[in-house]
Write an enzyme that holds these catalytic residues in place. Structure first.
Site, PDB file in Angstrom:
ATOM      1  N   GLY A 189      -5.635   8.563   1.007  1.00 28.39           N
ATOM      2  CA  GLY A 189      -5.028   7.657   1.988  1.00 28.39           C
ATOM      3  C   GLY A 189      -4.715   6.283   1.422  1.00 28.39           C
ATOM      4  O   GLY A 189      -4.374   5.368   2.160  1.00 28.39           O
ATOM      5  N   LYS A 207       5.256  -9.843  -1.388  1.00 29.73           N
ATOM      6  CA  LYS A 207       4.106 -10.753  -1.317  1.00 29.73           C
ATOM      7  C   LYS A 207       4.293 -11.922  -2.290  1.00 29.73           C
ATOM      8  O   LYS A 207       3.963 -13.065  -1.984  1.00 29.73           O
ATOM      9  CB  LYS A 207       2.823  -9.985  -1.618  1.00 29.73           C
TER      10      LYS A 207
END
Ligand SMILES: NC(=O)c1ccc[n+]([C@@H]2O[C@H](COP(=O)([O-])OP(=O)(O)OC[C@H]3O[C@@H](n4cnc5c(N)ncnc54)[C@H](OP(=O)(O)O)[C@@H]3O)[C@@H](O)[C@H]2O)c1
Length: 445
Positions: A189, A207
């Protein structure tokens, strides 16, 4: 006590559900810190019937996040849906226009529309807060905007994507391929079914663009970031890096130069002893080089519901304080939008630094000398050169007459990207290469 600060939360996924839980769990402490009661009064998501493990009985439900953003029932719109366009953009624009404070974790939205949204926040006298958008739980926005206000920043760089750092860490530790580690990251995940956005560096670029604006007082310029991901990194590159005293990290780097601000995302060799080299797995890190503090590195969790909610709730607490004492409100990017300089892009060709160059050459006498000549012609000085021949090749072909492909690794002293590319083209034209070269930039302390 002043009135309750009413939150409207759009997006009840990993981050949104954690924010709901944290606001409830920390209610007393938040009131003690801000002097206000903070409560979720309305929410929105796509599927009203999904069990999210949070009690929604006492909050109003909106199918349409834009309607929630405009609702008279909320003071702060908390956007946790994601995406640079569509529902997130429409709802944040609507909230600001309606005079609501906005808290978001959405780097894509900020990277593409940050300046326009900040302008709208100023026009409407509200806060646009986005601590969670960069490096998740690390309070890096506050650190740069508030904590380093007295400094001139010369460089900011970081490991801003946990998926990439997890993959590179496992490739290094276990000698695995990129593909094998990506599969594991997906199973755990850590990586999306379509991992392109993470592994090809675009998430890091978003970012970085936000950090650049804050650190250097320029308007966000996400399109000006040069982006290269990690999918071409091979186990041999990590082995060679280790032998040469480096680790490979996907870094986002923003650096002030005489021409402007370089913004680049690429796999990078960092000295093994540096703080950033110690950061393994899904952890994030940001290093700021600034005149007064020198080098400052923040390390912590870059993702996950709780860690990201930590940053979102910190922003909500700031809004609770500043909305009752407006003098405390901070301009979105550390100064009013009109005070942000226009971005001056620096082409990657002009980047100057050390390079790791791994050539796959035909194993013939004189190849290393041919490569060295082309490097010298392009004004590139070589710090070290490592030629690898297997023991089998050495015994079966002691004079190197077979022309089998073998790796030849060069570390250069500071050179410009343009000159390195020129030398590699000449080497290719000379017919010395059996495969496309691998080129990794070196970031020194
Ligand atoms: N996850 C992290 O670790 C992390 C870290 C830092 C920043 N972020 C940022 O935080 C934001 C949320 O991420 P997440 O991981 O929580 O995402 P997520 O688990 O996929 O949740 C997204 C939520 O948004 C809702 N949503 C999506 N489109 C919508 C629409 N058109 N109208 C109403 N609701 C809509 C979804 O509704 P349904 O549940 O009904 O489908 C879901 O509840 C993103 O901007 C992400 O980049 C995440």
């Amino acid at each position: 006590m002043t009135q309750t600060l009413r939150l409207g939360i759009a997006g009840l996924g990993t981050v949104g559900a954690s924010v709901l839980r944290m606001v409830a769990r920390r209610a007393q402490a938040l009131t003690a810190a801000t002097g206000r009661t903070i409560a979720v009064s309305a929410v929105s998501a796509r599927d009203r019937n999904r069990n999210r493990g949070v009690d929604l009985a006492s909050v109003q439900w909106f199918d349409d996040p834009v309607a929630l953003a405009r609702s008279g029932e909320i003071d702060v719109f908390v956007e946790l849906m994601g995406g640079s366009e569509g529902a997130a953009k429409d709802a944040v624009e609507a909230a600001l226009a309606a005079g609501k404070h906005v808290v978001t974790a959405n780097k894509a939205l900020l990277a593409h529309h940050g300046a326009a949204l900040a302008r709208s926040a100023e026009e409407h006298g509200v806060t646009l807060a986005y601590e969670a958008s960069v490096a998740g739980g690390i309070p890096v926005i506050k650190a740069i905007r508030e904590g380093l206000a007295g400094n001139e920043v010369s460089r900011v760089y970081g490991i801003l994507n946990g998926t990439c750092n997890y993959i590179l860490s496992r490739m290094e530790a276990e000698g695995l391929t990129f593909e094998a580690c990506l599969k594991d990251a997906q199973a755990l995940g850590y990586a999306e079914a379509d991992p392109t956005f993470d592994v090809e560096g675009f998430d890091t670029a978003h970012k970085l663009a936000i950090l650049t604006s804050l650190a250097f007082g320029v308007e966000i310029d996400a399109e000006g970031v040069s982006v290269e991901g990690i999918s071409a990194i091979q186990p041999l590159d990590l082995t060679m890096a280790d032998e040469l005293g480096y680790r490979i990290k996907l870094l986002g780097v923003a650096q002030a130069t005489a021409e402007g601000i370089e913004q680049r995302v690429h796999p990078t060799m960092v000295p093994k002893a540096s703080a950033i080299a110690q950061v393994m797995g899904v952890t994030n890190a940001v290093t700021v080089d600034a005149d007064a503090v020198g080098e400052l590195t923040l390390i912590g969790p870059g993702a996950g519901g709780e860690a990201t909610a930590s940053a979102v709730v910190a922003d909500i607490a700031d809004v609770a304080l500043s909305s009752s004492a407006p003098g405390l409100a901070r301009p979105t990017f550390g100064r009013p939008v009109s005070g942000l300089a226009a971005p001056r892009r620096v082409e990657m060709q002009r980047h100057e630094g050390g390079y790791y160059i791994r050539l796959t050459v035909h194993d013939r006498t004189g190849v290393a000398a041919g490569v060295a000549t082309r490097m010298a012609e392009a004004n590139i000085s070589i710090e070290s050169i490592v030629q690898r021949r297997s023991a089998k090749a050495a015994s079966s072909d002691p004079q190197g007459l077979s022309g089998q492909p073998v790796p030849l690794v060069l570390i250069t002293y500071a050179a410009t990207e343009g000159n390195v590319r020129k030398a590699l083209s000449a080497i290719d034209r000379d017919g010395l290469l059996a495969e496309a070269p691998q080129l990794i930039r070196i970031e020194r302390d």
